[in-house]
Write an enzyme that holds these catalytic residues in place. Structure first.
Site, PDB file in Angstrom:
ATOM      1  N   GLY A 138      -3.819  -3.735   6.575  1.00  0.00           N
ATOM      2  CA  GLY A 138      -2.815  -3.423   7.592  1.00  0.00           C
ATOM      3  C   GLY A 138      -3.014  -2.021   8.120  1.00  0.00           C
TER       4      GLY A 138
ATOM      5  N   LYS B 273      -2.951   5.308  -2.553  1.00  0.00           N
ATOM      6  CA  LYS B 273      -3.877   6.213  -1.885  1.00  0.00           C
ATOM      7  C   LYS B 273      -4.299   7.294  -2.857  1.00  0.00           C
ATOM      8  CE  LYS B 273      -3.815   4.375   2.247  1.00  0.00           C
ATOM      9  NZ  LYS B 273      -5.035   3.883   2.927  1.00  0.00           N
TER      10      LYS B 273
ATOM     11  N   ASP C 140      -7.230   3.327  -2.856  1.00  0.00           N
ATOM     12  CA  ASP C 140      -7.872   3.490  -1.540  1.00  0.00           C
ATOM     13  C   ASP C 140      -8.099   4.971  -1.282  1.00  0.00           C
ATOM     14  OD1 ASP C 140      -8.773   3.385   1.058  1.00  0.00           O
ATOM     15  OD2 ASP C 140      -7.051   2.267   1.851  1.00  0.00           O
TER      16      ASP C 140
ATOM     17  N   GLU D  92     -11.262   1.227  -2.732  1.00  0.00           N
ATOM     18  CA  GLU D  92     -11.502   0.987  -1.311  1.00  0.00           C
ATOM     19  C   GLU D  92     -12.067   2.241  -0.645  1.00  0.00           C
ATOM     20  OE1 GLU D  92      -8.152  -1.096   0.412  1.00  0.00           O
ATOM     21  OE2 GLU D  92      -8.489  -0.169   2.367  1.00  0.00           O
TER      22      GLU D  92
ATOM     23  N   LYS E 285      -1.469  -1.103  -4.164  1.00  0.00           N
ATOM     24  CA  LYS E 285      -2.603  -0.252  -3.802  1.00  0.00           C
ATOM     25  C   LYS E 285      -2.064   1.151  -3.619  1.00  0.00           C
ATOM     26  CE  LYS E 285      -4.781   0.244   0.566  1.00  0.00           C
ATOM     27  NZ  LYS E 285      -5.426  -0.371   1.756  1.00  0.00           N
TER      28      LYS E 285
ATOM     29  N   SER F 123       0.858  -1.179   0.000  1.00  0.00           N
ATOM     30  CA  SER F 123       0.000   0.000   0.000  1.00  0.00           C
ATOM     31  C   SER F 123       0.894   1.228   0.000  1.00  0.00           C
ATOM     32  CB  SER F 123      -0.881  -0.016   1.252  1.00  0.00           C
ATOM     33  OG  SER F 123      -1.585   1.205   1.375  1.00  0.00           O
TER      34      SER F 123
ATOM     35  N   ASP G  76     -13.591  -0.897   3.939  1.00  0.00           N
ATOM     36  CA  ASP G  76     -12.570  -1.023   4.985  1.00  0.00           C
ATOM     37  C   ASP G  76     -13.169  -0.428   6.269  1.00  0.00           C
ATOM     38  OD1 ASP G  76     -10.399  -0.617   6.705  1.00  0.00           O
ATOM     39  OD2 ASP G  76      -9.096   0.353   5.267  1.00  0.00           O
TER      40      ASP G  76
ATOM     41  N   LYS H 159      -9.446  -6.212   8.865  1.00  0.00           N
ATOM     42  CA  LYS H 159      -8.292  -5.986   9.746  1.00  0.00           C
ATOM     43  C   LYS H 159      -8.724  -6.401  11.136  1.00  0.00           C
ATOM     44  CE  LYS H 159      -7.037  -1.822   7.111  1.00  0.00           C
ATOM     45  NZ  LYS H 159      -6.890  -0.358   7.151  1.00  0.00           N
TER      46      LYS H 159
END
Ligand code: OSB
Ligand code: MG
Length: 367
Positions: A290, A163, A188, A213, A161, A135, A238, A262
Site C-alpha cells: 500500500g 519500518k 521494511d 523488505e 510490518k 504497516s 518493493d 503495488k
C-alpha cells in the site's frame, strides 16, 4: 465505450497519525483523484505518488504535470473496451508509472462498472476475503511500538510490518520478538542499508522475521543477490520492481524470494498481473502493498489482492488505520485478519463526491 470526460483533482487528507520510515515522515497525503465518465458511468482512481521523491522519483506534482499535460489530453475520446491497452496513449512517455497507473486503473473501474461486475471478478480474482496486515511507522520508543502492535493484534490483523533503519533496527525488532514470540513480523527498511551492513543484517536471522523488505538501494539486483547469499531472512523487493524486466532480473539473479506488488508503482493493474505471472512462475511469493491510500486506492489494491497468487497478507488496513474519515463508503474493516472484497460493480465502494469537491484544492478537466 469512449472516455467522454476526465476530471483530475487534488485533495489534501491528513493521516490519523504521522507515518515515519527511513525515508522521512508523512503527516498528510496530497491525494490526486481521477474521475472518468462514459455513457453515464464513472470510473475512479488515485495516484500513489508521495509529495517528495523519497520512495521513487515520482511526486504529486510530477504526476500532476504528466497527467494534465501529456496523458489526459490524449485519453479523452479514446475507446476503453480493453482496459489493459489504454496506456497505448502514453507509449511515448518514459517512466512515470504512477502517473500512467492513474489513467489505467480508472479505466478498469469504469469498464467493470459498465459490465456490472466487480473489479475483482474482472481481473480474475477468486478470493472473497483477503488476508491483511498492518504497516507501522517508527515510534519514539520500542515500548510505544510494542503497545501499538498489541492494539493491532487485538483488532485481528494477521501480521505486522515495522519500518526500520540504522539506529532503529535490531533493538526494536528484538524487543518486539521478546514481547510477541509468535508474532508474524516483517521489517521494511526502504533502502536504508548497503551491502556493508550485511553483518548487522545477519543478526536479524535469529529473530524469525518473515521477510526484510527493500533493505538496499532500489534496482541493485546484484547486491541483493549477494546479500541473500549472506542472510537467511527472505528478501522482499518493493521499490526495486517497477517493470517486467526488473522482475526477470530479480528472478534470474536470485535477488529476492518475495515481492511486494503495488499496482500504482508498476503502471497499473494489467502490468501488475504480468509481473505477478513472471514471479509466481519462478516461485517468488507475491503480496499486495500500500501507499497510505484513501479508500479509492485501497479498493483497487484489494481487488488485485483477490487474485489467487496473492497468498501473503497485504498492507491493506482498515479505513480508520489511515483516516478519521475516509472518502468512500462503506469504510474498509478488518475481521479476523481478513478484509472482505467488495462484490458491487467496479471497485465496489462509493466516493463521497460532495466531500471530495469541498476538499478540492485544484482540478483540471478534459473532454
Ligand atoms: O514501503 O511499503 C512501503 C507507505 C508509503 C510508502 C511506502 C511504503 C508504505 C507503507 C504503508 O509501508 C503501507 C500501507 O499501509 O498503505
Ligand atoms: Mg516497502
Amino acid at each position: 465505450m469512449r472516455i467522454e470526460r476526465a476530471v483530475l483533482r487534488e485533495i489534501p487528507l491528513t493521516l490519523a497519525e504521522p507515518f515515519r520510515s527511513s525515508a522521512g515522515v508523512v503527516t498528510q497525503r496530497r491525494v490526486l483523484l481521477l474521475r472518468l465518465e462514459a455513457e453515464g458511468i464513472e470510473g475512479w482512481s488515485e495516484c500513489v505518488a508521495l509529495e517528495a521523491p523519497t520512495y521513487t522519483y515520482e511526486t504529486t506534482d510530477s504526476a500532476w504535470q504528466v497527467l494534465t499535460e501529456l496523458i489526459l489530453p490524449v485519453a479523452a475520446g479514446r475507446d476503453v473496451s480493453d482496459p489493459g491497452s489504454i496506456l497505448e496513449v502514453a507509449r511515448g512517455i518514459r517512466g512515470h508509472p504512477m502517473a500512467k497507473a492513474v489513467l489505467e486503473m480508472a479505466v478498469w473501474d469504469l469498464v467493470s462498472r459498465a459490465k456490472g461486475i466487480s473489479l475483482s471478478e474482472m481481473l480474475g480474482g477468486t478470493r472473497r476475503t483477503v488476508p491483511v496486515g498492518v504497516s507501522l511507522g517508527m515510534m519514539s520508543t520500542p515500548e510505544a511500538l510494542g503497545d501499538e502492535v498489541a492494539r493491532y493484534l487485538e483488532d485481528g490483523y494477521a501480521r505486522v510490518k515495522v519500518k526500520i533503519g540504522p539506529g532503529r533496527d535490531i533493538t526494536v525488532l528484538a524487543a518486539l520478538r521478546e514481547r510477541f514470540p509468535e508474532l508474524v513480523l516483517w521489517a521494511d527498511a526502504n533502502s536504508a542499508y548497503s551491502l556493508e551492513d550485511a553483518p548487522l543484517l545477519q543478526e536479524f536471522d535469529a529473530l524469525g522475521l518473515g521477510m526484510i523488505e527493500e533493505p538496499l538501494v532500489p534496482h541493485g539486483f546484484l547486491d541483493y543477490s549477494r546479500l541473500q547469499g549472506r542472510i537467511e531472512t527472505p528478501i522482499c523487493l518493493d521499490e526495486s520492481i517497477v517493470t517486467e524486466n526488473d522482475a526477470a532480473l530479480a528472478v534470474e539473479l536470485g535477488s529476492c524470494s518475495v515481492v511486494n506488488l503495488k499496482p500504482g508503482r508498476v503502471g497499473g493493474l494489467a502490468a501488475s498481473r504480468r509481473i505477478c505471472d513472471r514471479l509466481t512462475g519462478a516461485d517468488v511469493s507475491v503480496w499486495c502493498g500500500g501507499m497510505l491510500e484513501s479508500g479509492v486506492g485501497r479498493a483497487h489494491n484489494l481487488a488485485l489482492a483477490s487474485l489467487a497468487a496473492f497468498g501473503l497478507p497485504g498492507d491493506i488496513s482498515a479505513s480508520r488505520r489511515y483516516w478519521e474519515r475516509d472518502i468512500v463508503t462503506p469504510d474498509f474493516e478488518v475481521v479476523g485478519g481478513e478484509m472482505a472484497v467488495p462484490t458491487g460493480p467496479g471497485i465496489g465502494v462509493e466516493v463521497d463526491v460532495e466531500r471530495v469537491e469541498a476538499l478540492t484544492v485544484r482540478s483540471a478537466e478534459f473532454g
